[in-house]
Every structure is written in structure tokens, then in C-alpha cells.
Design a protein around this motif. Structure first.
Motif, PDB file in Angstrom:
ATOM      1  N   ALA A  73       6.805   6.752  18.484  1.00  0.00           N
ATOM      2  CA  ALA A  73       7.070   6.004  19.564  1.00  0.00           C
ATOM      3  C   ALA A  73       8.537   6.428  20.369  1.00  0.00           C
ATOM      4  CB  ALA A  73       7.152   4.483  18.953  1.00  0.00           C
ATOM      5  N   ILE A  74       9.562   6.591  19.252  1.00  0.00           N
ATOM      6  CA  ILE A  74      11.164   7.075  19.834  1.00  0.00           C
ATOM      7  C   ILE A  74      10.856   8.400  20.694  1.00  0.00           C
ATOM      8  CG2 ILE A  74      13.009   8.042  19.265  1.00  0.00           C
ATOM      9  CD1 ILE A  74      12.834   5.919  16.916  1.00  0.00           C
ATOM     10  N   ARG A  75       9.861   9.418  20.092  1.00  0.00           N
ATOM     11  CA  ARG A  75       9.640  10.562  20.971  1.00  0.00           C
ATOM     12  C   ARG A  75       8.918  10.246  22.142  1.00  0.00           C
ATOM     13  NH1 ARG A  75       7.956  12.949  16.116  1.00  0.00           N
ATOM     14  NH2 ARG A  75       5.868  13.162  16.928  1.00  0.00           N
ATOM     15  N   THR A  76       7.933   9.577  22.190  1.00  0.00           N
ATOM     16  CA  THR A  76       7.184   9.406  23.400  1.00  0.00           C
ATOM     17  C   THR A  76       7.688   8.483  24.502  1.00  0.00           C
ATOM     18  OG1 THR A  76       5.353   9.732  22.015  1.00  0.00           O
ATOM     19  CG2 THR A  76       4.685   8.868  24.020  1.00  0.00           C
ATOM     20  N   GLN A  77       8.435   7.450  24.008  1.00  0.00           N
ATOM     21  CA  GLN A  77       9.088   6.499  24.786  1.00  0.00           C
ATOM     22  C   GLN A  77       7.968   5.814  25.892  1.00  0.00           C
ATOM     23  OE1 GLN A  77      12.738   5.660  25.143  1.00  0.00           O
ATOM     24  NE2 GLN A  77      12.507   6.535  23.237  1.00  0.00           N
ATOM     25  N   PRO A  78       6.933   5.138  25.232  1.00  0.00           N
ATOM     26  CA  PRO A  78       5.806   4.512  26.391  1.00  0.00           C
ATOM     27  C   PRO A  78       6.162   3.577  26.784  1.00  0.00           C
ATOM     28  CG  PRO A  78       5.801   3.875  23.825  1.00  0.00           C
ATOM     29  CD  PRO A  78       6.773   4.852  23.854  1.00  0.00           C
ATOM     30  N   GLY A  79       5.745   3.409  28.283  1.00  0.00           N
ATOM     31  CA  GLY A  79       6.045   2.367  29.240  1.00  0.00           C
ATOM     32  C   GLY A  79       5.681   1.015  28.691  1.00  0.00           C
ATOM     33  N   ASP A  80       4.451   0.989  28.003  1.00  0.00           N
ATOM     34  CA  ASP A  80       3.974  -0.255  27.440  1.00  0.00           C
ATOM     35  C   ASP A  80       3.491   0.030  26.201  1.00  0.00           C
ATOM     36  OD1 ASP A  80       2.374  -2.375  26.652  1.00  0.00           O
ATOM     37  OD2 ASP A  80       1.043  -2.442  28.388  1.00  0.00           O
TER      38      ASP A  80
ATOM     39  N   PRO B 226       0.745  -1.073   0.103  1.00  0.00           N
ATOM     40  CA  PRO B 226      -0.111  -0.062  -0.181  1.00  0.00           C
ATOM     41  C   PRO B 226       0.829   1.227  -0.178  1.00  0.00           C
ATOM     42  CG  PRO B 226      -0.699  -1.599   1.527  1.00  0.00           C
ATOM     43  CD  PRO B 226       0.431  -2.207   1.280  1.00  0.00           C
ATOM     44  N   PRO B 227       0.547   2.036  -0.911  1.00  0.00           N
ATOM     45  CA  PRO B 227       1.533   3.317  -1.246  1.00  0.00           C
ATOM     46  C   PRO B 227       1.547   4.228   0.343  1.00  0.00           C
ATOM     47  CG  PRO B 227      -0.633   3.899  -2.277  1.00  0.00           C
ATOM     48  CD  PRO B 227      -0.370   2.294  -1.837  1.00  0.00           C
ATOM     49  N   GLU B 228       0.683   4.189   1.187  1.00  0.00           N
ATOM     50  CA  GLU B 228       0.426   5.026   2.309  1.00  0.00           C
ATOM     51  C   GLU B 228       1.474   4.247   3.366  1.00  0.00           C
ATOM     52  OE1 GLU B 228      -3.437   3.153   2.051  1.00  0.00           O
ATOM     53  OE2 GLU B 228      -1.857   3.953   0.892  1.00  0.00           O
ATOM     54  N   LEU B 229       1.633   2.850   3.350  1.00  0.00           N
ATOM     55  CA  LEU B 229       2.031   2.037   4.461  1.00  0.00           C
ATOM     56  C   LEU B 229       3.531   2.802   4.898  1.00  0.00           C
ATOM     57  CD1 LEU B 229       1.970  -0.218   6.464  1.00  0.00           C
ATOM     58  CD2 LEU B 229       2.657  -1.885   4.733  1.00  0.00           C
ATOM     59  N   PRO B 230       4.614   2.799   4.022  1.00  0.00           N
ATOM     60  CA  PRO B 230       5.857   3.220   4.299  1.00  0.00           C
ATOM     61  C   PRO B 230       5.959   4.646   5.562  1.00  0.00           C
ATOM     62  CG  PRO B 230       5.896   2.554   2.167  1.00  0.00           C
ATOM     63  CD  PRO B 230       4.468   2.761   2.564  1.00  0.00           C
ATOM     64  N   ASP B 231       4.904   5.586   4.909  1.00  0.00           N
ATOM     65  CA  ASP B 231       4.890   6.764   5.708  1.00  0.00           C
ATOM     66  C   ASP B 231       4.260   6.607   7.022  1.00  0.00           C
ATOM     67  OD1 ASP B 231       5.315   9.844   5.842  1.00  0.00           O
ATOM     68  OD2 ASP B 231       3.188   9.886   5.888  1.00  0.00           O
ATOM     69  N   ILE B 232       3.211   5.692   7.302  1.00  0.00           N
ATOM     70  CA  ILE B 232       2.628   5.603   8.390  1.00  0.00           C
ATOM     71  C   ILE B 232       3.429   4.773   9.270  1.00  0.00           C
ATOM     72  CG2 ILE B 232       0.951   3.847   9.433  1.00  0.00           C
ATOM     73  CD1 ILE B 232      -0.707   4.412   6.897  1.00  0.00           C
ATOM     74  N   LEU B 233       4.103   3.727   8.686  1.00  0.00           N
ATOM     75  CA  LEU B 233       5.170   3.100   9.735  1.00  0.00           C
ATOM     76  C   LEU B 233       6.453   4.082  10.022  1.00  0.00           C
ATOM     77  CD1 LEU B 233       5.559  -0.414   7.944  1.00  0.00           C
ATOM     78  CD2 LEU B 233       4.227   0.324   9.747  1.00  0.00           C
ATOM     79  N   LEU B 234       6.848   4.721   9.205  1.00  0.00           N
ATOM     80  CA  LEU B 234       7.915   5.901   9.626  1.00  0.00           C
ATOM     81  C   LEU B 234       7.414   6.767  10.776  1.00  0.00           C
ATOM     82  CD1 LEU B 234      10.554   7.255   8.923  1.00  0.00           C
ATOM     83  CD2 LEU B 234       9.469   8.671   7.311  1.00  0.00           C
ATOM     84  N   GLN B 235       6.104   7.348  10.550  1.00  0.00           N
ATOM     85  CA  GLN B 235       5.469   8.064  11.626  1.00  0.00           C
ATOM     86  C   GLN B 235       5.408   7.691  12.884  1.00  0.00           C
ATOM     87  OE1 GLN B 235       5.624  11.750  10.836  1.00  0.00           O
ATOM     88  NE2 GLN B 235       6.276  11.001   8.725  1.00  0.00           N
ATOM     89  N   PHE B 236       4.920   6.400  12.798  1.00  0.00           N
ATOM     90  CA  PHE B 236       4.528   5.562  13.940  1.00  0.00           C
ATOM     91  C   PHE B 236       6.124   5.403  14.673  1.00  0.00           C
ATOM     92  CE2 PHE B 236       5.025   1.333  15.712  1.00  0.00           C
ATOM     93  CZ  PHE B 236       4.339   1.240  16.747  1.00  0.00           C
ATOM     94  N   SER B 237       6.999   5.168  13.847  1.00  0.00           N
ATOM     95  CA  SER B 237       8.349   4.820  14.688  1.00  0.00           C
ATOM     96  C   SER B 237       8.850   6.137  15.201  1.00  0.00           C
ATOM     97  CB  SER B 237       9.223   4.239  13.502  1.00  0.00           C
ATOM     98  OG  SER B 237       8.860   3.037  13.101  1.00  0.00           O
TER      99      SER B 237
END
Length: 225
Positions: free
Chosen positions: A34-41, A20-31
Motif C-alpha cells: 500500500a505504501i509503495r502503490t499509494q492507491p487513490g481509493d 494465525p501464523p501467516e497473518l503477521p507477514d500478510i499484513l506486513l506485505q500488505f502495508s
């Protein structure tokens, strides 16, 4: 020689697998989130992240990586970065059911005892005004009332980081009055003295705005009374 009864798995080339063309950007933004937020769970946070995106809501993402605060002796799980996330998500709703607030706290892995203590301090029942809930939450990561109001200014301001952290004086007054009410030892004459000083000495010259340097000025009456 033995032969396997398992059929050979098909081999696909990258050209044969549609991505899916939008998948790479979705995964990039998600990553990045996650790095900025550093969630505990991570799993629980990931579910909340994608659920928010799917529902067109603000996802639980910090604006920037939040470093540990040296003055905070214990890790309460409550930070200004997380409170800023919650404010973005909940402030448009004004007054809302406590169950909705609790769910958002759970999404960012804030310990339930922190939520329970805020509810107890504010004597909230079924619903809560978000501004009141936020004021108490900020006070839990602050040293005193003055520090609480400094942090509230920093959280609510539209100014860039490191600037004056201005907010409307009318908004500031509501937070100050509510925190004074929760404190219980600050009398109305003193509250009025603080507000009158700020209004006449600073706000009148700042287009109705206030920033922390105004109320930590040596001539300003102490907020705590």
C-alpha cells in the motif's frame, strides 16, 4: 449506586488468543504494498489486492514508490508505475475482453475517462490485444512517439533500472508499426527506413536486441517521420 445489566466482557491475554501464523507477514506485505502503490481509493485497492492473492493472480502493486513527474502538467491518474502493474497482470492473456481491462483499470483507480479515450483511439470493440492497448496508454503519458517507445522499452525490459532497457527488436518493431498506424501520417517507406537502419547499424551487433540509445542516435531517422 447504579449497576449495569450488561455482562462483564471477558478479558483475554495474548496467550489465550490464537493468531494465525501467516497473518503477521500478510499484513506486513500488505502495508508495504500500500505504501509503495499509494492507491487513490485504499478500500477498493485493498479489495483488489486480496482478491488477486486469493485467486493466485498478480496483485496490483507497484515495484517501487513512484514520485510525481514534473513534466506532467496535469494528474491524469495514469502513470508508468500503474501501467507496469497492468502489464504484469494482463500481458499473459494476449487478447482479452475489454471488460477485463476496464476492471483492472478500476482496481488501481485510473479514471474511467482515461480508459474510454484509449478505447476510442484504438477503435477497440469487444476485445483488445493487450500490446496495442498498452501502446496507446503509454503514449498518453509520453511527449511524442520517440518518448513513447523509450517508455515502452523501460517498461518491458528485463534489465535493471538505469541500465540500457533492452528489448527484442522484433517486439519493438511491432510497437513502432502499430503506433505509426495509429498516427496515420508516417508512411511505409519511412517506417522501413527506420527499421532497416536500426537492424543493420545496431541490432545485428546486439544479438537481436534494441535499446533507446539506438533510436535516439543522431544518425537514426526520426521515428515520427
Amino acid at each position: 449506586m447504579t449497576t449495569s445489566n450488561m455482562p462483564d466482557e471477558p478479558y483475554y491475554t495474548s496467550e489465550q488468543i490464537p493468531i494465525p501464523p501467516e497473518l503477521p507477514d500478510i499484513l506486513l506485505q500488505f502495508s508495504k504494498a500500500a505504501i509503495r502503490t499509494q492507491p487513490g481509493d485504499v478500500l477498493a485497492w485493498s479489495a483488489a489486492y486480496f482478491r488477486a492473492l486469493a485467486n493466485g493472480e498478480t496483485p496490483p502493486v507497484k515495484e517501487r514508490l513512484e514520485m510525481p513527474v514534473a513534466t506532467q502538467k496535469t494528474d491524469t491518474g495514469l502513470t508508468m508505475g500503474l501501467l507496469k502493474i497492468l502489464h504484469k497482470q494482463l500481458s499473459p492473456k494476449g487478447t482479452l475482453p475489454l471488460v477485463d481491462i476496464r476492471k483492472k483499470f478500476d482496481d488501481v483507480n485510473i479514471p474511467r475517462e482515461q480508459y474510454d479515450e484509449i478505447v476510442q483511439i484504438g477503435s477497440f470493440n469487444v476485445d483488445a490485444q493487450w500490446d496495442h492497448f498498452l501502446a496507446i496508454a503509454v503514449s498518453k503519458v509520453a511527449k511524442n512517439m520517440t518518448d513513447t517507445l523509450i517508455k515502452i522499452c523501460e517498461l518491458l525490459t528485463s534489465d535493471p533500472p538505469g541500465a540500457n532497457a533492452r528489448i527484442p527488436f522484433e517486439q519493438w518493431k511491432k510497437y513502432y508499426r502499430y503506433l505509426a498506424e495509429i498516427d496515420g501520417d508516417i508512411r511505409e517507406p519511412h517506417i522501413k527506413e527506420v527499421i532497416d537502419y536500426l537492424a543493420n547499424e545496431w541490432v545485428i551487433r546486439q544479438n537481436g536486441m534494441i535499446h533507446p540509445r539506438n533510436f535516439i542516435h543522431p544518425e537514426c531517422p526520426k521515428l515520427e517521420g
